[in-house]
Design an enzyme around this catalytic site. Sequence first.
Site, mmCIF file in Angstrom:
data_model
loop_
_atom_site.group_PDB
_atom_site.id
_atom_site.type_symbol
_atom_site.label_atom_id
_atom_site.label_comp_id
_atom_site.label_asym_id
_atom_site.label_seq_id
_atom_site.Cartn_x
_atom_site.Cartn_y
_atom_site.Cartn_z
ATOM 1 N N GLU A 25 0.845 -1.199 0.000
ATOM 2 C CA GLU A 25 0.000 0.000 0.000
ATOM 3 C C GLU A 25 0.881 1.250 0.000
ATOM 4 O O GLU A 25 2.057 1.207 0.395
ATOM 5 C CB GLU A 25 -0.870 -0.032 1.270
ATOM 6 C CG GLU A 25 -1.799 1.148 1.414
ATOM 7 C CD GLU A 25 -2.858 0.953 2.510
ATOM 8 O OE1 GLU A 25 -2.769 -0.029 3.271
ATOM 9 O OE2 GLU A 25 -3.785 1.780 2.592
ATOM 10 N N ASN A 172 -12.323 -1.207 -0.852
ATOM 11 C CA ASN A 172 -11.604 -1.848 0.258
ATOM 12 C C ASN A 172 -12.278 -1.463 1.571
ATOM 13 O O ASN A 172 -12.594 -0.289 1.797
ATOM 14 C CB ASN A 172 -10.149 -1.362 0.308
ATOM 15 C CG ASN A 172 -9.446 -1.770 1.597
ATOM 16 O OD1 ASN A 172 -9.085 -2.936 1.769
ATOM 17 N ND2 ASN A 172 -9.261 -0.820 2.516
ATOM 18 N N GLU A 173 -12.484 -2.429 2.426
ATOM 19 C CA GLU A 173 -13.075 -2.176 3.752
ATOM 20 C C GLU A 173 -14.207 -1.148 3.650
ATOM 21 O O GLU A 173 -14.200 -0.111 4.343
ATOM 22 C CB GLU A 173 -11.992 -1.759 4.766
ATOM 23 C CG GLU A 173 -10.990 -2.879 5.000
ATOM 24 C CD GLU A 173 -10.097 -2.730 6.224
ATOM 25 O OE1 GLU A 173 -10.113 -1.663 6.872
ATOM 26 O OE2 GLU A 173 -9.377 -3.708 6.540
ATOM 27 N N TYR A 239 -6.572 -9.341 11.320
ATOM 28 C CA TYR A 239 -5.207 -9.173 11.845
ATOM 29 C C TYR A 239 -5.102 -9.798 13.233
ATOM 30 O O TYR A 239 -6.079 -9.793 13.993
ATOM 31 C CB TYR A 239 -4.870 -7.680 11.953
ATOM 32 C CG TYR A 239 -4.616 -7.023 10.610
ATOM 33 C CD1 TYR A 239 -3.363 -7.091 10.019
ATOM 34 C CD2 TYR A 239 -5.626 -6.333 9.947
ATOM 35 C CE1 TYR A 239 -3.114 -6.487 8.793
ATOM 36 C CE2 TYR A 239 -5.389 -5.719 8.716
ATOM 37 C CZ TYR A 239 -4.127 -5.804 8.146
ATOM 38 O OH TYR A 239 -3.883 -5.208 6.926
ATOM 39 N N GLU A 296 -5.967 -9.272 3.487
ATOM 40 C CA GLU A 296 -5.190 -8.589 4.535
ATOM 41 C C GLU A 296 -5.155 -9.480 5.762
ATOM 42 O O GLU A 296 -6.213 -9.812 6.316
ATOM 43 C CB GLU A 296 -5.787 -7.218 4.885
ATOM 44 C CG GLU A 296 -5.551 -6.185 3.812
ATOM 45 C CD GLU A 296 -5.941 -4.774 4.229
ATOM 46 O OE1 GLU A 296 -5.786 -4.430 5.412
ATOM 47 O OE2 GLU A 296 -6.400 -4.021 3.345
HETATM 48 O O1 AHR Z 1 -2.885 -2.743 6.268
HETATM 49 C C1 AHR Z 1 -3.173 -1.574 6.948
HETATM 50 C C2 AHR Z 1 -4.646 -1.187 6.856
HETATM 51 O O2 AHR Z 1 -5.410 -2.134 7.523
HETATM 52 C C3 AHR Z 1 -5.241 -1.155 5.476
HETATM 53 O O3 AHR Z 1 -5.000 0.046 4.821
HETATM 54 C C4 AHR Z 1 -6.697 -1.304 5.765
HETATM 55 O O4 AHR Z 1 -7.389 -1.898 4.692
HETATM 56 C C5 AHR Z 1 -6.730 -2.131 7.032
HETATM 57 O O5 AHR Z 1 -7.563 -1.595 7.980
#
Ligand code: AHR
Length: 487
Positions: A25, A172-173, A239, A296
């Site tokens: 990114e 995205n998101e 994550y 992600e």
């Molecule tokens: O990877 C960092 C961020 O995490 C990305 O920009 C976003 O899509 C997610 O929240």
Amino acid sequence: MNRITINPNRSVGTINPNIYGHFAEHLGRCIYGGIFVGKGSPIPNVNGMRTDVVEALKAIRVPVLRWPGGCFADEYHWRDGIGPQEGRKRMVNTHWGQVVEDNSFGTHEFMELCAQLGCAPYITGNLGSGTIREMSEWVEYLNSPGDSTVVRERWANGRKEPWGVKYWGVGNESWGCGGNMRPEYYADEYRRYQTYCRNYPGSSLYRVACGPNTDDYRWTEVLMERAGRFMDGLSLHYYSVTGPTWEEKGRALTFTRGEYYELLSKGAWMETLIENHGKIMDRFDPEKRVGLIVDEWGSWHRVEEGTNPGFLYQQNTMRDAILAAVHLNLFNRHCDRVAMSNLAQTVNVLQSVILTDGDRMVLTPTWHVYDLFKAHQGAALADCFVETDQVGEGKWQLDRVSASASVKDGVVTLTVANCSMDEAADVTVKVPHTGRITGRLLSGEAHAFNDFVSSPVASAPYADFTAGKDEISLSLPPCSVAALTIA
Ligand code: AHR
């Protein structure tokens, strides 16, 4: 007792090479400095791309690269990043660190990077703040072989042939930084936007809809019901984060035994997420046509002290390596639904495979995991039954041993991680074999890491096993990952 039973003759699917994908990114020093330094840089480069980084990424056979974001994607206007670099529009990257984005890395540069890496591009279009026309014309610019004003712009910028981009993210998101939408609203927007992302002669898009955040099962349900037939893939973001709150995240280098297991046990939860989202997808798509695109994932630690908090720079230890191994094993095992995954993020951001500092570069423990696992790309997933107990501290528990196996050209590859922080693991592998067995091992104390001064973490040949007829006995050190090839 840990036992792995492999039946190489019973294949249960093909491991899509894209499971080994990455994500870059416009965030911190990922693109700028980490990958792209510009043609005039004293750092050795080819057309502005760092030679050392490109070579290191080629070595792990990066199959697909996602760009330009992330949250940045829904603020990115692709026309700002084409044409002579000097004349490109400047903006402030309000999402990440408030730094000036001069757009010197744009569409042509990204396609050049992918060409150098030999990987497929995966581009995320701007649905949050961009128009349908803007997204539609980006696809036209990239993929149309016709003669239109948009295509002539591409010619004028030095590219005659269309690139034939396949993987296309539509926002995205969108439940968060990409517009804070409700699933019902996004499902309709997705249907509209994807309509005008055309297939041009010679290239057919693989359209990825924005999927759920972690365990938002309602999002998956609504998207599959209302828009499932218009998509080829549905993304999932998750994550692994330690600590009591998002603001008080645990650190990358100094963590306790409890935090070691907290991270790994949270990472192992990915399997539950895949299974639960997969069950919902199965109801609408029993043929499993729609891929789950985990675009992600990875560890998200507190930023390294003294660095811009908006740059998300963190170090990477053997704990992160085990986390990666656990994820990749479970993505392999779920390759009937998981069609791609993209670790966040390639260089200098979150769980990177590479860190750079000026002209210096270091390979993280996570890079070595990708190196050990690369033989799985495109191989047939072999039936692999793992019997093991749990390891952990308090409520943070996970399987002591994580494994997956695949077969390519008659050779079985087994990747196996010992997730214990401090206990060796004896593992019996039941597998028919007739020929040579070779191995490599990545191991180290859980806090071990590589930096610009020294790089103690690296894989090495591994031979701490005995092979009998149809059985191999392994001894794995604590906190280690092994890859065995069994002919
Ligand atoms: O990877 C960092 C961020 O995490 C990305 O920009 C976003 O899509 C997610 O929240």
